[in-house]
Design a protein around this motif. Sequence first.
Motif, PDB file in Angstrom:
ATOM      1  N   SER A  63      48.709  24.687  76.549  1.00  0.00           N
ATOM      2  CA  SER A  63      47.797  25.683  75.972  1.00  0.00           C
ATOM      3  C   SER A  63      47.946  25.830  74.464  1.00  0.00           C
ATOM      4  CB  SER A  63      48.018  27.045  76.638  1.00  0.00           C
ATOM      5  OG  SER A  63      49.341  27.517  76.396  1.00  0.00           O
ATOM      6  N   ALA A  64      48.728  24.953  73.839  1.00  0.00           N
ATOM      7  CA  ALA A  64      48.860  25.009  72.379  1.00  0.00           C
ATOM      8  C   ALA A  64      47.463  24.992  71.752  1.00  0.00           C
ATOM      9  CB  ALA A  64      49.697  23.842  71.877  1.00  0.00           C
ATOM     10  N   HIS A  68      42.825  23.178  71.796  1.00  0.00           N
ATOM     11  CA  HIS A  68      41.648  23.900  72.266  1.00  0.00           C
ATOM     12  C   HIS A  68      40.703  24.311  71.143  1.00  0.00           C
ATOM     13  CE1 HIS A  68      43.518  24.102  76.250  1.00  0.00           C
ATOM     14  NE2 HIS A  68      44.651  24.268  75.567  1.00  0.00           N
ATOM     15  N   TYR A  69      41.262  24.622  69.972  1.00  0.00           N
ATOM     16  CA  TYR A  69      40.421  25.124  68.889  1.00  0.00           C
ATOM     17  C   TYR A  69      40.555  24.321  67.590  1.00  0.00           C
ATOM     18  CZ  TYR A  69      40.110  28.768  72.333  1.00  0.00           C
ATOM     19  OH  TYR A  69      39.911  29.421  73.514  1.00  0.00           O
ATOM     20  N   GLY A  70      41.325  23.255  67.647  1.00  0.00           N
ATOM     21  CA  GLY A  70      41.303  22.282  66.556  1.00  0.00           C
ATOM     22  C   GLY A  70      41.912  22.722  65.245  1.00  0.00           C
ATOM     23  N   PRO A 150      51.132  28.863  72.238  1.00  0.00           N
ATOM     24  CA  PRO A 150      50.543  28.668  73.565  1.00  0.00           C
ATOM     25  C   PRO A 150      49.617  29.815  73.947  1.00  0.00           C
ATOM     26  CG  PRO A 150      52.844  29.321  73.779  1.00  0.00           C
ATOM     27  CD  PRO A 150      52.563  29.210  72.320  1.00  0.00           C
ATOM     28  N   SER A 151      48.324  29.577  73.845  1.00  0.00           N
ATOM     29  CA  SER A 151      47.326  30.589  74.202  1.00  0.00           C
ATOM     30  C   SER A 151      45.943  29.968  74.087  1.00  0.00           C
ATOM     31  CB  SER A 151      47.416  31.806  73.279  1.00  0.00           C
ATOM     32  OG  SER A 151      46.354  32.697  73.524  1.00  0.00           O
ATOM     33  N   VAL A 152      45.059  30.290  75.024  1.00  0.00           N
ATOM     34  CA  VAL A 152      43.699  29.769  74.938  1.00  0.00           C
ATOM     35  C   VAL A 152      42.700  30.848  74.501  1.00  0.00           C
ATOM     36  CG1 VAL A 152      44.065  27.896  76.583  1.00  0.00           C
ATOM     37  CG2 VAL A 152      43.288  30.130  77.414  1.00  0.00           C
ATOM     38  N   SER A 153      43.190  31.960  73.979  1.00  0.00           N
ATOM     39  CA  SER A 153      42.279  32.962  73.423  1.00  0.00           C
ATOM     40  C   SER A 153      41.710  32.428  72.113  1.00  0.00           C
ATOM     41  CB  SER A 153      43.004  34.289  73.195  1.00  0.00           C
ATOM     42  OG  SER A 153      44.083  34.128  72.300  1.00  0.00           O
ATOM     43  N   ALA A 154      40.446  32.682  71.886  1.00  0.00           N
ATOM     44  CA  ALA A 154      39.738  32.070  70.754  1.00  0.00           C
ATOM     45  C   ALA A 154      39.965  32.844  69.461  1.00  0.00           C
ATOM     46  CB  ALA A 154      38.251  31.981  71.066  1.00  0.00           C
TER      47      ALA A 154
END
Length: 355
Positions: A63-64, A68-70, A150-154
Amino acid sequence: MKNTTSQTVEIHKAKTSKIDQVDFENLTFGKIFTDHMFVCDYVDGKWQTPKITPYGPMSFDPSARVFHYGQAVFEGMKAYKDDNGDVFLFRPDENYNRINKSAERLAMPEFPEHYFFEGLTTLLQLDNDWIKPGYGNSLYIRPFVIATQPSVSASEANEYRFIIICSPAQAYYSGDVSVLIEEKYSRSANGGFGYAKAAGNYAGQFYPTKLAKEKGYQQIIWTDANTHEYLEEAGTMNVFFRIGDKLITAPVSDRILDGVTRKSLIALAEKQGYDIEVRPIKVEEIIAAAKNGNLNEIFGAGTAAVISPVKAFGYKGEHYELPKQDNPYAAHFKKALMDIQYNKAEDTFGWRYKV
């Protein structure tokens, strides 16, 4: 493993070197890496103790946020070894300033200057044997920063890792290239982050470049996103055009990377009395110059390639060959620049940085 500490950098030396396994006469760009790498983590609002460790894989949580958000920025630099065995960097202050400018645009923390320069010079001293002397040989240096929280919050991360890896290099491109002037896709847009060396900028180029290769061209010359009327960059490089004896390149903006090689070539040309203009360039101007025989050269400029001459270009289904030059500007400026980099000429600009 013997551990030591420089002034601020903790050093963990590799037990053995893999340098004897490398064929330095047959290098593929960016495939072989030196024995060590520089690593520094950003945690709890500050950069931690920087370290030099053996080069090798790293472990990250799936989840790094970089995945996910580049949030990822990088630089490209080179180290050069002269005939006396001394090692030099070329304008490293520009790379340091630019990676922080890129980081700021992606809401990433600035990296401390003393960590950057001490870490880089210590790394190069440890892996000195990987820097081979000889014109064209160099050590390509890749500093980069990624979001590791580690988090998938935007939202922007609060944990990062700054890394420097190094790769022995020869020439990046071999021979002249053919390019396609892009009519549909865009590299960047007004208000975006085209000026930043962000990973996503390069990922977005791969598909249009793939399409160009299917048509027989190696690279793309990018045009502006609004109208596709103005020429901006060539592949991963800044681009120069020679019409008659006038050299022209586009001004930097929030769409165009402020290339170190680009600004160095402009300074060299001005100092040597060449007629050079930094201004917007319309596609129709280049097409007209090609048709009337006044377009003498096109070449890309960047750290990896230094200068990459263009032999032909395509636009709207038409193919244009450039004339052969007895004394091309591309060759002249490449030699002038490399003579400074390899300590074969006087550095009147103060660009060389001795390691």
